[in-house]
Design an enzyme around this catalytic site. Structure first.
Site, PDB file in Angstrom:
ATOM      1  N   HIS A 281       0.841  -1.210   0.000  1.00 48.63           N
ATOM      2  CA  HIS A 281       0.000   0.000   0.000  1.00 48.63           C
ATOM      3  C   HIS A 281       0.874   1.258   0.000  1.00 48.63           C
ATOM      4  CE1 HIS A 281      -3.999  -1.863   0.578  1.00 48.63           C
ATOM      5  NE2 HIS A 281      -3.349  -2.786   1.276  1.00 48.63           N
ATOM      6  N   ASP A 344      -0.859  -5.155   5.942  1.00 46.15           N
ATOM      7  CA  ASP A 344      -1.848  -5.999   5.268  1.00 46.15           C
ATOM      8  C   ASP A 344      -1.588  -6.047   3.764  1.00 46.15           C
ATOM      9  OD1 ASP A 344      -2.545  -3.250   5.118  1.00 46.15           O
ATOM     10  OD2 ASP A 344      -4.550  -3.798   4.438  1.00 46.15           O
ATOM     11  N   GLU A 345      -2.100  -7.076   3.139  1.00 48.07           N
ATOM     12  CA  GLU A 345      -2.140  -7.206   1.670  1.00 48.07           C
ATOM     13  C   GLU A 345      -0.807  -6.893   1.002  1.00 48.07           C
ATOM     14  OE1 GLU A 345      -6.853  -6.293   0.923  1.00 48.07           O
ATOM     15  OE2 GLU A 345      -5.535  -4.572   1.135  1.00 48.07           O
ATOM     16  N   ALA A 346       0.273  -7.350   1.618  1.00 49.67           N
ATOM     17  CA  ALA A 346       1.612  -7.145   1.045  1.00 49.67           C
ATOM     18  C   ALA A 346       1.903  -8.269   0.052  1.00 49.67           C
ATOM     19  CB  ALA A 346       2.659  -7.096   2.146  1.00 49.67           C
TER      20      ALA A 346
END
Length: 539
Positions: A281, A344-346
């Site tokens: 992100h 998150d969401e790496a």
């Protein structure tokens, strides 16, 4: 971590249920609750969040032109809370409501701190009302402020109007003894996907205060925008903050802007938790500084809504110089104890790199005097001692993912519960909801309320639950009116899960107490979603 009470709770839920039912009057043919008789005070404890203990009895107190707000404590914070209360009540009552020392008047509304009330904790309070006046007692100023919100909700909803109303202004007689179930009760506002001004954030802070929320989590960076000035890396804000989802103008907070948000939140007894999402992100940062990319080439700014495509370059030393500078400057602006590092969401970061990155970054947070919070993917690495993991999984998440978080909890990592299919305020209510997304499913009011933080995750010790948080992501949300529609009426329910004892948790009783909030929200100018699951009350 979780706060444990020493007060008996057995009678509270029964009295509260009775009080809540008596609020409703006779139901009409459509199931809409009838209004109480004119001038009848709202039954004691029929508020949101539900109090821990309610003992109704005795004559009500009626505010009059002679009422004063009396201060039983020579303390600047108590004086500030007294001024806040008087400012809330003056426009609708038309009464002068002077704020005076306790010995300058009789009766009225007395605010006092007491060392004998230590069992109430940091945020607990006792409210006693009778014909002679109202007394709010707390151990700490935060408790007085929470008690003010209860007093406010005990008054007719018209008290929220900004013009003089006829009254009468009555508070039911009896005693409320109240304190939170969990120490962490948060709401997150994503200012990265769409930017919100200082005044818009202050408006949300005021809305949160009514429901005893004590943490404001600001999501300050993402692929679509970097929202906080960093002196050592100025292009983060000036370039990385220059757009948003859909290509709008974006924006960022100067350091003075951020300090003003922190100050205002503190005046409402809310702690700001800033988040810089790492190592994914991060497109706004990567676009601002080419050297943060492994190939040394800056990508273009991004205005879409996809996730998982960006990553800081884990092997590069400049990455850690960058992170150190950002954390150092942000920590210096933030008096609260926490700093959220995302995680998150790496998807573009290998597991080995992710773990190595978190091993290097978490000590930087501690170096600058803060405690780490990360999204629950942090539990797949090595959470620092004292770290909190914010769980955003779903009912349908894999057993392995849930067990990973539960195991971290058993090993000492505290867990903030934000299940996306219950607590994410940007999820659509139904397929017909115009705003929001539906990747976690549709989340109507009952679903957002009807769960227990202590039992949500199998294998997670109840003692590991730090609290709850209601995130509001803003891919589709760009105005305060959009916040109103998506946060309300679900936010009060999440706030109640964080504050109220489990013994008060009952959907049928709650939806009627929530229904009575409708006129109050209307009078506050909050254009909330009129869920058909709630028998909304008339003014």
């Amino acid at each position: 971590m979780r706060q444990r009470s020493t007060f008996p709770r057995l009678l509270g839920p029964l009295l509260l249920l009775a009080a809540g039912l008596s609020t409703l009057g006779a139901a009409g043919p459509t199931g809409t609750p009838g209004a109480p008789a004119p001038g009848t005070p709202r039954p004691l404890g029929a508020i949101v969040p539900a109090p821990a203990s309610v003992t109704p009895g005795g004559a009500p107190y009626t505010l009059t032109r002679a009422t004063a707000v009396r201060l039983g404590t020579d303390d600047p914070e108590t004086r500030g809370i007294g001024g806040y209360l008087a400012a809330l009540l003056r426009p609708s009552t038309g009464y002068p409501l002077p704020v005076v020392d306790a010995d300058a008047a009789r009766g009225g509304i007395l605010l006092r701190l007491s060392q004998r009330s230590a069992a109430l904790g940091e945020e607990g309070y006792e409210l006693r009302a009778g014909s002679g006046g109202v007394t709010l007692t707390a151990h700490r100023p935060a408790g007085l402020f929470r008690g003010v919100q209860t007093l406010r909700q005990q008054l007719p909803a018209a008290v929220e109007k900004r013009t003089v109303q006829p009254g009468p202004w009555r508070i039911a007689g009896g005693t409320v003894t109240d304190f939170p179930r969990y120490a962490y009760r948060g709401a997150m506002l994503d200012v990265s996907r769409h930017f919100f001004t200082v005044d818009q954030v202050k408006r949300y802070i005021d809305q949160l205060a009514l429901y005893k929320v004590n943490k404001l989590h600001l999501h300050l960076s993402d692929d679509q925008g970097w929202r906080i000035a960093v002196d050592s890396w100025p292009r983060l804000a000036t370039y990385g903050g220059s757009t948003q989802v859909g290509g709008g103008p974006g924006g960022h907070y100067t350091k003075d802007d951020y300090k003003e948000i922190v100050r205002y939140a503190a005046s409402r007894y809310q702690e700001v938790v800033p988040e810089i999402d790492l190592p994914g992100h991060t497109n706004a940062a990567l676009a601002s500084y080419a050297e943060l990319n492994c190939d040394g080439v800056a990508p273009p700014l991004y205005t879409g809504t996809n996730v998982g495509f960006s990553s800081l370059c884990v092997p590069k030393e400049i990455t850690y110089a960058f992170v150190d500078d950002v954390i150092r400057e942000l920590a210096a602006l933030t008096p609260g104890r926490y700093l959220h590092i995302g995680g998150d969401e790496a998807h573009s970061t290998s597991h080995a790199d992710y773990t190595a990155f978190m091993d290097r970054v978490q000590p930087l947070v501690a170096r600058y005097g803060k405690t780490v919070i990360g999204w629950h993917q942090l539990t797949g690495a090595r959470p620092a001692d004292g770290a909190l993991a914010q769980y955003w999984g779903l009912d349908r998440s894999s057993a392995a993912e849930k067990e990973q978080v539960a195991a971290a909890g058993r090993n000492g990592t505290g867990v903030i519960l934000s299940p996306a299919d219950r607590a994410y305020l940007d999820m659509k209510y139904t397929k017909d909801t115009k705003l929001g997304l539906a990747w976690a499913g549709y989340v109507e009011v009952q679903r957002s309320y009807d769960w227990d933080p202590a039992t949500l995750l199998p294998g997670l010790p109840p003692s590991a639950v730090a609290g709850v948080e209601a995130p509001l992501w803003t891919e589709t949300i760009s105005e305060s009116a959009h916040i109103d529609q998506m946060a309300f009426p679900r936010l009060p329910g999440i706030a109640e899960l964080g504050w109220s004892p489990a013994s008060t948790h009952d959907w049928e009783a709650y939806r009627h107490r929530l229904a009575a909030q409708g006129p109050r929200l209307d009078n506050l100018g909050i254009d909330f979603h009129r869920s058909p699951q709630v028998p909304w009350a008339a003014e």
